[in-house]
Design an enzyme around this catalytic site. Structure first.
Site, PDB file in Angstrom:
ATOM      1  N   HIS A  83       0.829  -1.210   0.000  1.00 13.26           N
ATOM      2  CA  HIS A  83       0.000   0.000   0.000  1.00 13.26           C
ATOM      3  C   HIS A  83       0.861   1.257   0.000  1.00 13.26           C
ATOM      4  CE1 HIS A  83      -3.933  -1.994   0.748  1.00 13.26           C
ATOM      5  NE2 HIS A  83      -3.163  -2.928   1.246  1.00 13.26           N
ATOM      6  N   ARG A  89      -1.274  15.726   2.860  1.00 12.58           N
ATOM      7  CA  ARG A  89      -2.211  16.827   2.667  1.00 12.58           C
ATOM      8  C   ARG A  89      -1.976  17.633   1.386  1.00 12.58           C
ATOM      9  NH1 ARG A  89      -2.699  19.136   8.884  1.00 12.58           N
ATOM     10  NH2 ARG A  89      -2.987  17.099   9.864  1.00 12.58           N
ATOM     11  N   GLU A  97      -9.311 -11.898   4.637  1.00 11.23           N
ATOM     12  CA  GLU A  97      -8.247 -11.457   5.566  1.00 11.23           C
ATOM     13  C   GLU A  97      -8.763 -11.518   6.992  1.00 11.23           C
ATOM     14  OE1 GLU A  97      -7.170  -7.331   5.170  1.00 11.23           O
ATOM     15  OE2 GLU A  97      -5.300  -7.620   6.274  1.00 11.23           O
TER      16      GLU A  97
HETATM   17  N1  V47 Z   1      -4.022  -5.259   5.245  1.00 13.87           N
HETATM   18  C1  V47 Z   1      -4.965  -4.379   4.820  1.00 13.87           C
HETATM   19  N2  V47 Z   1      -6.238  -4.798   4.735  1.00 13.87           N
HETATM   20  C2  V47 Z   1      -7.192  -3.950   4.288  1.00 13.87           C
HETATM   21  N3  V47 Z   1      -6.963  -2.645   3.944  1.00 13.87           N
HETATM   22  C3  V47 Z   1      -5.701  -2.207   4.047  1.00 13.87           C
HETATM   23  C4  V47 Z   1      -4.649  -3.040   4.484  1.00 13.87           C
HETATM   24  N4  V47 Z   1      -3.493  -2.331   4.489  1.00 13.87           N
HETATM   25  C5  V47 Z   1      -3.802  -1.108   4.072  1.00 13.87           C
HETATM   26  N5  V47 Z   1      -5.121  -1.030   3.787  1.00 13.87           N
HETATM   27  C6  V47 Z   1      -5.745   0.202   3.325  1.00 13.87           C
HETATM   28  O1  V47 Z   1      -6.468   0.684   4.448  1.00 13.87           O
HETATM   29  C7  V47 Z   1      -7.383   1.610   3.950  1.00 13.87           C
HETATM   30  C8  V47 Z   1      -8.595   1.543   4.809  1.00 13.87           C
HETATM   31  C9  V47 Z   1      -9.354   2.847   4.678  1.00 13.87           C
HETATM   32  C10 V47 Z   1     -10.694   2.696   5.324  1.00 13.87           C
HETATM   33  O2  V47 Z   1     -11.036   1.616   5.766  1.00 13.87           O
HETATM   34  C11 V47 Z   1     -11.564   3.856   5.409  1.00 13.87           C
HETATM   35  C12 V47 Z   1     -12.770   3.731   6.101  1.00 13.87           C
HETATM   36  C13 V47 Z   1     -13.596   4.839   6.178  1.00 13.87           C
HETATM   37  C14 V47 Z   1     -13.226   6.070   5.614  1.00 13.87           C
HETATM   38  C15 V47 Z   1     -12.008   6.163   4.954  1.00 13.87           C
HETATM   39  C16 V47 Z   1     -11.577   7.453   4.347  1.00 13.87           C
HETATM   40  O3  V47 Z   1     -10.508   7.514   3.701  1.00 13.87           O
HETATM   41  O4  V47 Z   1     -12.297   8.447   4.506  1.00 13.87           O
HETATM   42  C17 V47 Z   1     -11.165   5.049   4.826  1.00 13.87           C
HETATM   43  C18 V47 Z   1      -7.657   1.242   2.494  1.00 13.87           C
HETATM   44  O5  V47 Z   1      -7.263   2.339   1.722  1.00 13.87           O
HETATM   45  C19 V47 Z   1      -6.751   0.071   2.227  1.00 13.87           C
HETATM   46  O6  V47 Z   1      -6.137   0.203   0.940  1.00 13.87           O
HETATM   47 ZN    ZN Z   2      -3.498  -4.900   1.885  1.00 11.72          ZN
END
Ligand code: V47
Ligand code: ZN
EC number: 3.5.4.40
Length: 355
Positions: free
Chosen positions: A31, A84, A215
């Site tokens: 990521h 940002r 996952e």
């Molecule tokens: N192992 C992982 N398994 C799953 N995802 C993973 C993992 N590692 C990294 N990520 C990333 O984590 C983010 C999560 C972002 C997210 O949940 C969220 C929820 C509500 C609002 C917003 C916002 O931006 O307003 C974001 C995702 O972008 C994803 O690409």
């Molecule tokens: Zn991931």
């Protein structure tokens, strides 16, 4: 930080780590924001004193210790909040490429969540220009080829799905380096079928489907990713080991799993490395690729993930070279590019074994 390092097994481990360090690799599941090094995170946190993210690298180690998956997402989003400006995006992307190049990564598909940045005020054209500038600069300076996966943060719902699909499919905004379309964030309470219309549009626009699944939820989520989202690869797919029919299906149709061993321990998706299902995958003949997911957050890097895989799968140099070639073959790089990296892996391995 959860101690997820693999205890060195002595000379053999040291030799294999030396082999891994020079082995040409491809990384398919890593990521963008999750790869921000402690130095980059500290630098960005210092620019934004209102942030709760520590500026001190030592304090960051504790900050990146998660009690569960939800806590991981909370910390992840606090780092997203540091990104940002387009300059922050450019700096982060180029430095991630540098870290990949240092590990002999010749090709990487970097997962980016544009919705999370545009909704935080970064103008979409400036965002795309920043990642594309960094991609081209990295290829020129390091020789590392980057391609993008845009993913939907599933928990953010259909608004995020629509915005991500628009940014990924509209000709006037989609970036040249975009090759695939994913789905990330928490799986619990976020059923996959609702995203079918968005994946259909992305696939129709020529993008490849690579959602996270299995996952933190069961094998039914992996089945949904395959049947509803037409997944060509599965992010993690950890719970596939609970369903022999699913394992057989993945093996028969050669649908690769993007396995991220240390991530699964750090987010508590899997309790211990000994219990990680990677051995079941190998025994079932499933195509396994090794990835780091969010390396600095998990106290690891891709080379360490290969060392973990070597220990769990009892691999020698040829076995490790095979894992690296799995990732090249499973990538969305063109045939000539795949042949080039595969040939490099073979030449490196032959030279190493002849020394
Ligand atoms: N192992 C992982 N398994 C799953 N995802 C993973 C993992 N590692 C990294 N990520 C990333 O984590 C983010 C999560 C972002 C997210 O949940 C969220 C929820 C509500 C609002 C917003 C916002 O931006 O307003 C974001 C995702 O972008 C994803 O690409
Ligand atoms: Zn991931």
């Amino acid at each position: 930080m959860t101690d997820t390092s693999v205890p060195a097994a002595g000379t053999a481990d040291r030799d294999l780590r030396a082999f891994i360090a020079g082995l040409p690799k491809a990384e398919l599941h890593v990521h963008h924001v999750g790869s921000a090094s402690p130095r980059i995170v500290s630098e960005l946190a210092a620019r934004h004193p209102d942030s709760k993210v520590p500026t001190d690298a030592e304090a960051l180690v504790d900050y990146f210790t998660f009690t569960d998956f939800a806590h991981f997402i909370e910390v992840y989003l606090s780092v997203v909040d540091l990104i940002r400006t387009p300059e922050d995006v450019r700096l982060l992307t180029f430095e991630v490429a540098r870290d990949l190049a240092r590990q002999q990564v010749r090709y990487a598909e970097l997962t980016i969540t544009p919705f999370s940045s545009t909704r935080r005020g970064i103008e979409e054209r400036a965002f795309m220009d920043a990642i594309e500038d960094a991609r081209k600069a990295a290829e020129a300076e390091f020789g590392t080829v980057l391609r993008w996966c845009f993913d939907i943060p599933g928990e953010a719902g259909l608004e995020a799905a629509e915005e991500t699909t628009r940014l990924a499919t509209e000709d006037r905004i989609r970036p040249e380096g975009l090759v695939s379309f994913g789905l990330g964030g928490p799986e619990i309470g976020v059923p996959r079928p609702q995203f079918k219309p968005y994946f259909d549009r992305a696939i129709a626009a020529g993008l490849r489907s690579v959602p996270h699944a299995g996952e933190t939820t069961g094998p039914e989520t992996v089945w949904d990713a395959l049947n509803e989202l037409r997944a060509e690869r599965i992010g993690h797919g950890t719970s596939s080991a609970q369903d022999p029919k699913l394992l057989a299906h993945l093996a028969e149709h050669r649908i690769p799993l993007e396995v991220c061993p240390t991530s699964n321990i750090a987010t508590r998706a899997v309790r211990t490395l000994e219990e990680h299902p990677i051995r079941e995958f190998a025994r079932a003949g499933v195509v396994v690729t090794i990835n780091s997911d969010d390396p600095p957050m998990f106290g690891t890097d891709l080379n360490n993930e290969y060392a973990v895989a070597a220990r769990l799968l009892e691999l020698d140099e040829r076995g490790l070279a095979g894992l690296a070639k799995n990732a090249v073959e499973a990538s969305f790089l063109d045939a000539a590019g795949k042949a080039r990296i595969a040939q490099e892996i073979d030449a490196y391995t032959t030279t190493w074994l002849a020394r």
